[in-house]
Motif scaffolding. Structure first.
Motif, PDB file in Angstrom:
ATOM      1  N   ASN A   1      28.597 -65.619 -33.860  1.00  0.00           N
ATOM      2  CA  ASN A   1      26.752 -65.423 -32.786  1.00  0.00           C
ATOM      3  C   ASN A   1      25.748 -65.636 -33.529  1.00  0.00           C
ATOM      4  N   VAL A   2      24.560 -66.997 -33.037  1.00  0.00           N
ATOM      5  CA  VAL A   2      23.758 -66.728 -34.500  1.00  0.00           C
ATOM      6  C   VAL A   2      22.635 -65.439 -34.261  1.00  0.00           C
ATOM      7  N   LYS A   3      22.497 -64.512 -33.711  1.00  0.00           N
ATOM      8  CA  LYS A   3      21.986 -63.128 -34.049  1.00  0.00           C
ATOM      9  C   LYS A   3      22.471 -62.050 -35.013  1.00  0.00           C
ATOM     10  N   THR A   4      23.699 -62.188 -35.190  1.00  0.00           N
ATOM     11  CA  THR A   4      24.530 -61.764 -36.289  1.00  0.00           C
ATOM     12  C   THR A   4      24.331 -62.483 -37.257  1.00  0.00           C
TER      13      THR A   4
ATOM     14  N   ARG B   1      22.032 -64.208 -38.959  1.00  0.00           N
ATOM     15  CA  ARG B   1      21.091 -64.153 -39.251  1.00  0.00           C
ATOM     16  C   ARG B   1      20.679 -62.827 -40.135  1.00  0.00           C
ATOM     17  N   ALA B   2      20.845 -62.034 -39.274  1.00  0.00           N
ATOM     18  CA  ALA B   2      20.961 -60.466 -39.452  1.00  0.00           C
ATOM     19  C   ALA B   2      22.115 -60.133 -41.163  1.00  0.00           C
ATOM     20  N   LYS B   3      23.324 -61.168 -41.113  1.00  0.00           N
ATOM     21  CA  LYS B   3      24.117 -61.170 -42.395  1.00  0.00           C
ATOM     22  C   LYS B   3      24.110 -61.693 -43.304  1.00  0.00           C
ATOM     23  N   LEU B   4      22.643 -62.502 -43.465  1.00  0.00           N
ATOM     24  CA  LEU B   4      22.181 -63.403 -43.888  1.00  0.00           C
ATOM     25  C   LEU B   4      20.944 -62.879 -44.635  1.00  0.00           C
TER      26      LEU B   4
ATOM     27  N   HIS C   1      30.874 -60.544 -43.714  1.00  0.00           N
ATOM     28  CA  HIS C   1      30.897 -61.080 -42.610  1.00  0.00           C
ATOM     29  C   HIS C   1      32.094 -62.037 -41.653  1.00  0.00           C
ATOM     30  N   ARG C   2      32.552 -61.681 -40.978  1.00  0.00           N
ATOM     31  CA  ARG C   2      34.388 -62.408 -40.210  1.00  0.00           C
ATOM     32  C   ARG C   2      34.772 -62.403 -41.248  1.00  0.00           C
ATOM     33  N   VAL C   3      35.300 -63.211 -41.457  1.00  0.00           N
ATOM     34  CA  VAL C   3      36.454 -63.297 -42.916  1.00  0.00           C
ATOM     35  C   VAL C   3      35.644 -63.157 -44.677  1.00  0.00           C
ATOM     36  N   PHE C   4      34.937 -63.091 -44.196  1.00  0.00           N
ATOM     37  CA  PHE C   4      34.219 -63.692 -45.990  1.00  0.00           C
ATOM     38  C   PHE C   4      33.562 -62.285 -46.275  1.00  0.00           C
ATOM     39  N   LEU C   5      33.801 -62.254 -47.777  1.00  0.00           N
ATOM     40  CA  LEU C   5      33.729 -61.234 -48.448  1.00  0.00           C
ATOM     41  C   LEU C   5      31.764 -61.116 -49.245  1.00  0.00           C
ATOM     42  N   GLY C   6      31.676 -60.140 -49.920  1.00  0.00           N
ATOM     43  CA  GLY C   6      30.438 -60.906 -50.973  1.00  0.00           C
ATOM     44  C   GLY C   6      31.368 -61.106 -51.680  1.00  0.00           C
ATOM     45  N   GLU C   7      32.818 -61.357 -52.228  1.00  0.00           N
ATOM     46  CA  GLU C   7      32.546 -61.737 -53.377  1.00  0.00           C
ATOM     47  C   GLU C   7      32.661 -63.433 -53.300  1.00  0.00           C
TER      48      GLU C   7
END
Ligand code: SF4
Length: 306
Positions: A61-64, A66-69, A99-105
């Motif tokens: 979802n593009v809103k999610t 954008r919020a994550k970015l 975000h989903r399967v991605f971590l900050g690391e």
């Protein structure tokens, strides 16, 4: 030029796509698109890094997204290139981001790797241009898209190696973040990133790299694939690399030098999410490409004959 006759429908389809492009409210659409984050930065090295991270996490979802970015970039700070020089510090700043399967690391390793490539080659674009030159030389007998794919694979390998972003391991995130372009997938996110970097600066794309836009392939997701089938630009059953090549070749008949110029406006067609891919008067109402949609062919012919 091959001298082969263009399909009869090409004229009306091109006219419809040109009209969609002309009527697109670019500024408003850009504000809602992940590419807008890269436009916030003045320096090219920051734009490259922010665009890369934005494209790589552009799932769902593009809103999610954008919020994550927003959260990600706030943590990174005002100068991403400086932050990416310090992998340990960046990992600390991005701890807890997900975000989903991605971590900050994973993002920290992606950006630190990309930053090291920038430092070694001058820019991510310079490295990509070098990879493309190498591929053109070594694979001269192969198709344009095969050489682009090979260059992109080499470029991704360099970033992975420099940042320690492994492809194997217990989590899917690191492998998925920078996908393996050698596989059959359409690689939408990386082709989107290339479009941002390579197409001329037009208020959406940034035009930072010295590569001909004619070499780009259109980023194809399920919506663009569905639309391409409805316009008769693709006959393939699902999105894939081969589907991407097929759609790009069709769009190149409308503009051989810049086949991906239609991508942004098509992505922002209001009906894209609700397109039924069949004749449905209620759901198709107001669709800008209805006159050239294969599901409404008889109706268009009737209007033409009247
Ligand atoms: S006319 Fe209907 S089926 Fe055709 S592309 Fe538009 S929304 Fe989809």
């Amino acid at each position: 030029m091959t001298g082969r006759k263009a399909p009869r429908r090409d004229g009306p389809v091109k006219a419809a796509l040109d009209s969609v492009r002309e009527r697109c409210d670019t500024a408003a659409r850009r504000a809602a698109d992940p590419v807008s984050f890269a436009h916030r930065y003045e320096h090219d090295e920051d734009r490259e890094l922010v665009a890369l991270a934005s494209a790589c996490v552009a799932f769902g979802n593009v809103k999610t997204i954008r919020a994550k970015l927003e959260d990600l970039l706030a943590r990174i700070g005002p100068v991403p290139s400086r932050a990416a020089d310090d992998l340990r510090g960046l990992r600390r700043r991005l701890r807890g981001w997900k975000h989903r399967v991605f971590l900050g690391e994973d993002i920290a390793r992606l950006l630190a790797g990309a930053r090291r490539v920038q430092r070694a080659d001058g820019s991510l674009g310079a490295r990509f241009e070098a990879e493309l030159l190498r591929s053109d030389r070594e694979r001269a007998s192969e198709s344009d898209d095969a050489r682009l794919r090979d260059a992109l694979a080499g470029w991704c390998d360099a970033i992975r190696a420099a940042g320690g972003l492994g492809r194997t391991g217990p989590r899917r995130g690191p492998a998925h973040l920078l996908p393996d372009v050698r596989g059959p997938s359409g690689n939408k996110r990386l082709l989107l990133f290339l479009r941002w970097m390579i197409r001329p600066a037009d208020g959406v794309d940034l035009g930072l790299w010295n590569v001909a836009p004619a070499r780009l392939l259109v980023p194809v997701d399920v919506h663009i694939h569905k639309l391409a089938r409805n316009l008769g630009l693709s006959s393939r059953p699902s999105p894939s690399w081969r589907t991407t090549v097929e759609i790009t070749k069709a769009l190149a008949r409308f503009d051989a030098q810049d086949p991906t110029k239609y991508d942004f406006s098509l992505c922002h067609l209001g009906m894209l999410q609700r397109c039924p891919s069949r004749r449905d008067a209620r759901r198709c109402d107001g669709c800008a490409v209805m006159p050239v949609c294969v599901h409404w062919r008889d109706r268009a012919r009737k209007i033409h004959d009247e």
